[in-house]
Enzyme design. Structure first.
Site, short mmCIF file in Angstrom:
data_model
loop_
_atom_site.label_atom_id
_atom_site.label_comp_id
_atom_site.label_asym_id
_atom_site.label_seq_id
_atom_site.Cartn_x
_atom_site.Cartn_y
_atom_site.Cartn_z
N LYS A 192 0.80 -1.23 0.00
CA LYS A 192 0.00 0.00 0.00
C LYS A 192 0.83 1.28 0.00
CE LYS A 192 -3.35 -1.03 -0.68
NZ LYS A 192 -3.60 -1.69 -2.03
N SER A 193 2.04 1.17 -0.55
CA SER A 193 2.93 2.33 -0.56
C SER A 193 3.16 2.91 -1.96
CB SER A 193 4.28 1.93 0.03
OG SER A 193 4.11 1.42 1.32
N GLY A 194 2.44 2.35 -2.96
CA GLY A 194 2.62 2.88 -4.32
C GLY A 194 3.30 1.88 -5.26
N THR A 195 3.18 0.60 -4.96
CA THR A 195 3.81 -0.45 -5.77
C THR A 195 3.30 -0.42 -7.21
OG1 THR A 195 3.41 -1.76 -3.77
CG2 THR A 195 4.49 -2.87 -5.63
N HIS A 204 7.66 -7.30 -2.01
CA HIS A 204 7.47 -6.74 -0.66
C HIS A 204 8.46 -7.37 0.32
CE1 HIS A 204 3.85 -4.84 -2.03
NE2 HIS A 204 3.09 -5.91 -2.02
N ARG A 227 5.95 5.31 1.95
CA ARG A 227 4.83 6.25 2.08
C ARG A 227 4.60 6.51 3.55
NH1 ARG A 227 -1.31 4.81 -0.18
NH2 ARG A 227 -2.08 6.97 -0.20
N SER A 277 -4.96 3.14 3.76
CA SER A 277 -5.13 2.43 2.50
C SER A 277 -5.27 0.93 2.75
CB SER A 277 -3.90 2.71 1.62
OG SER A 277 -3.98 2.03 0.40
N ALA A 292 0.93 8.23 -15.91
CA ALA A 292 1.14 7.75 -14.53
C ALA A 292 0.36 8.58 -13.52
CB ALA A 292 2.63 7.77 -14.20
N THR A 293 -0.46 9.52 -13.98
CA THR A 293 -1.27 10.27 -13.02
C THR A 293 -2.37 9.34 -12.49
OG1 THR A 293 -2.81 11.02 -14.69
CG2 THR A 293 -0.91 12.47 -14.21
N ARG A 305 -7.89 3.79 -5.13
CA ARG A 305 -8.97 4.25 -4.26
C ARG A 305 -9.02 5.77 -4.23
NH1 ARG A 305 -9.47 5.55 1.18
NH2 ARG A 305 -7.19 5.65 1.17
P1 A3P Z 1 -5.04 4.65 -1.57
O1 A3P Z 1 -5.72 3.42 -1.05
O2 A3P Z 1 -4.67 5.61 -0.48
O3 A3P Z 1 -5.81 5.32 -2.67
P2 A3P Z 1 0.11 -0.46 -3.58
O4 A3P Z 1 0.15 -0.48 -5.07
O5 A3P Z 1 1.47 -0.51 -2.95
O6 A3P Z 1 -0.81 -1.50 -3.04
O7 A3P Z 1 -0.46 0.97 -3.12
C1 A3P Z 1 -1.80 1.29 -3.38
C2 A3P Z 1 -2.01 2.76 -3.12
O8 A3P Z 1 -1.35 3.53 -4.15
C3 A3P Z 1 -3.49 3.15 -3.17
O9 A3P Z 1 -3.64 4.20 -2.23
C4 A3P Z 1 -3.61 3.63 -4.61
O10 A3P Z 1 -4.72 4.45 -4.87
C5 A3P Z 1 -2.30 4.41 -4.73
N1 A3P Z 1 -1.97 4.72 -6.13
C6 A3P Z 1 -1.91 3.89 -7.20
N2 A3P Z 1 -1.62 4.58 -8.32
C7 A3P Z 1 -1.50 5.89 -7.97
C8 A3P Z 1 -1.22 7.09 -8.68
N3 A3P Z 1 -1.03 7.11 -10.00
N4 A3P Z 1 -1.18 8.25 -7.98
C9 A3P Z 1 -1.38 8.27 -6.65
N5 A3P Z 1 -1.66 7.15 -5.92
C10 A3P Z 1 -1.71 5.98 -6.57
#
Ligand code: A3P
Length: 293
Positions: A46-49, A101, A123, A131, A220-221, A252
Site C-alpha cells: 500500500k505504498s505505491g507499488t 514486498h 509512504r 489504504s 502515470a497520473t 482508491r
Molecule cells: P489509496 O488506497 O490511499 O488510494 P500499492 O500499489 O502498494 O498496493 O499501493 C496502493 C495505493 O497507491 C493506493 O492508495 C492507490 O490508490 C495508490 N496509487 C496507485 N496509483 C497511484 C497514482 N497514479 N497516484 C497516486 N496514488 C496511486
C-alpha cells in the site's frame, strides 16, 4: 506465530499472503536466477507499488508508452515472491523488472554485489494504514477489520502481509550500504511526478526524450491510471483474486493525508508516539499533508 493463520503464512519472521505466495521461490531464494541488470521495485504493501510498476513499464517499454501494446503492468513487472501469473522469469528479456514486498534479509544474497538496482518506495505510514484498512476489507484473501482501531492494532502488531511497517523500512534503510538502492517517497511522486520520473530515470540510467518523459508522466497520473486497464488492477483484484463487494477499487483515493479522515486525535497521538520511538535514527523525510513542503 504458529502458522495456523487463515490469511498469513509466516516464514523466517515475515508474513506472506498464504494463498498467493510461491514457497518454492521463497524457500530457495539463493537458487533464483538473478541478472546484474535486474531492477527491483521494493515496497511495503500500500505504498505505491502498482503506481511504480506503471512508471517503470512506461519508462522501459515503448509499446507501453505509446499504447500499442496491451500488456498489464503485473506482467511487465511481476511480483517476485508471488508470481501471480506463473511467469517463466528465465524467459523475460533483460533488463527485467520485478516487484517485491520482501524484507531486506530475505532477498537473494547476490543482491549484495550491488549490481541489481533497487527502487525502494515508501509512504507515510498513516496513509499506508488507511489504504491497507480499506484494501483488507475489500479483498477476500485478507482479514477484514470492523474498525480502524482494530486494524491499527493489527497493523502495529505486524499481523498483516508485509509484517511490521517499521521493521520493513528500518531494515532496508539500515542495510542500505549493502545494496544498490534508491529511496523515493510516494509523497514526492505525488507532489512532483515529473521530477520523480526524472530521478528514477537517472537512477536506472535511462535517457528519455522530453516527449517520452511527458508521455510517462501523463499516463502515470492517478486519474489516467484509473481508466487504464493495463494499470488499474481492476481485473486482477475482481476476476483473479476476488473482492468482498463491488464498491471498492484498487486505485482508491491516491492522495496524501487521507488518514486525517480516519484517525481520531487520540489514535493519531498514539501513532505519533510509536512512530517517533521507532524512527528516531532514520532521517528519511516524511510528508503527512498535501500542503506540506
Ligand atoms: P489509496 O488506497 O490511499 O488510494 P500499492 O500499489 O502498494 O498496493 O499501493 C496502493 C495505493 O497507491 C493506493 O492508495 C492507490 O490508490 C495508490 N496509487 C496507485 N496509483 C497511484 C497514482 N497514479 N497516484 C497516486 N496514488 C496511486
Amino acid at each position: 506465530m504458529d502458522n495456523q493463520d487463515e490469511y498469513l503464512l509466516n516464514f523466517r519472521g515475515y508474513n506472506f499472503e498464504r494463498t498467493l505466495v510461491k514457497m518454492n521461490i521463497v524457500e530457495n531464494m539463493d537458487d533464483q536466477e538473478i541478472r546484474d541488470d535486474d531492477v527491483f521495485i521494493v515496497t511495503y504493501p500500500k505504498s505505491g507499488t502498482v503506481w511504480t510498476q506503471q512508471i517503470l513499464s512506461l519508462i522501459y517499454f515503448e509499446g507501453h508508452r505509446n499504447n500499442t501494446e496491451n500488456i498489464q503492468t503485473i506482467d511487465r513487472a511481476p511480483f517476485f515472491e508471488y508470481n501471480n501469473h506463473n511467469m517463466d522469469f528465465a524467459k523475460m528479456p533483460s533488463p527485467r523488472i520485478f516487484s517485491t514486498h520482501l524484507p531486506y534479509y530475505l532477498v537473494p544474497k547476490v543482491f549484495k554485489n550491488k549490481k541489481v538496482k533497487i527502487l525502494y518506495i515508501y509512504r507515510n505510514p498513516k496513509d499506508v494504514l488507511t489504504s491497507y484498512f480499506h484494501y483488507s476489507n475489500l479483498m477476500v484473501i485478507l482479514e477484514a477489520s470492523n474498525t480502524i482501531e482494530t486494524f491499527m492494532q493489527t497493523f502495529l502488531d505486524g499481523r498483516v502481509v508485509g509484517s511490521n511497517w517499521f521493521d520493513h523500512i528500518r531494515g532496508w534503510y539500515e542495510h542500505r550500504h549493502d545494496f544498490n538502492i534508491m529511496f523515493l517517497s510516494y509523497e514526492d511522486m505525488k507532489k512532483d511526478l515529473r521530477g520523480s520520473v526524472l530521478k528514477i530515470c537517472s537512477f536506472l540510467e535511462k535517457e528519455l526524450s522530453k516527449e517520452d518523459v511527458d508521455a510517462v508522466v501523463r499516463q502515470a497520473t492517478f486519474h489516467n491510471m484509473k481508466s487504464d486497464p493495463r494499470a488499474n488492477y481492476e481485473d486482477i483484484i475482481k476476476k483473479e483474486i476476488g473482492t468482498r463487494n463491488d464498491q471498492g477499487t484498487f486505485l482508491r483515493k491516491g492522495t496524501i493525508g487521507d488518514w486525517k479522515h480516519h484517525l481520531t486525535v487520540d489514535q493519531n497521538e498514539r501513532f505519533d508516539r510509536i512512530f517517533n520511538r521507532n524512527m528516531k535514527n532514520i532521517p528519511l523525510k516524511f510528508i503527512w499533508d498535501i500542503n506540506e513542503e
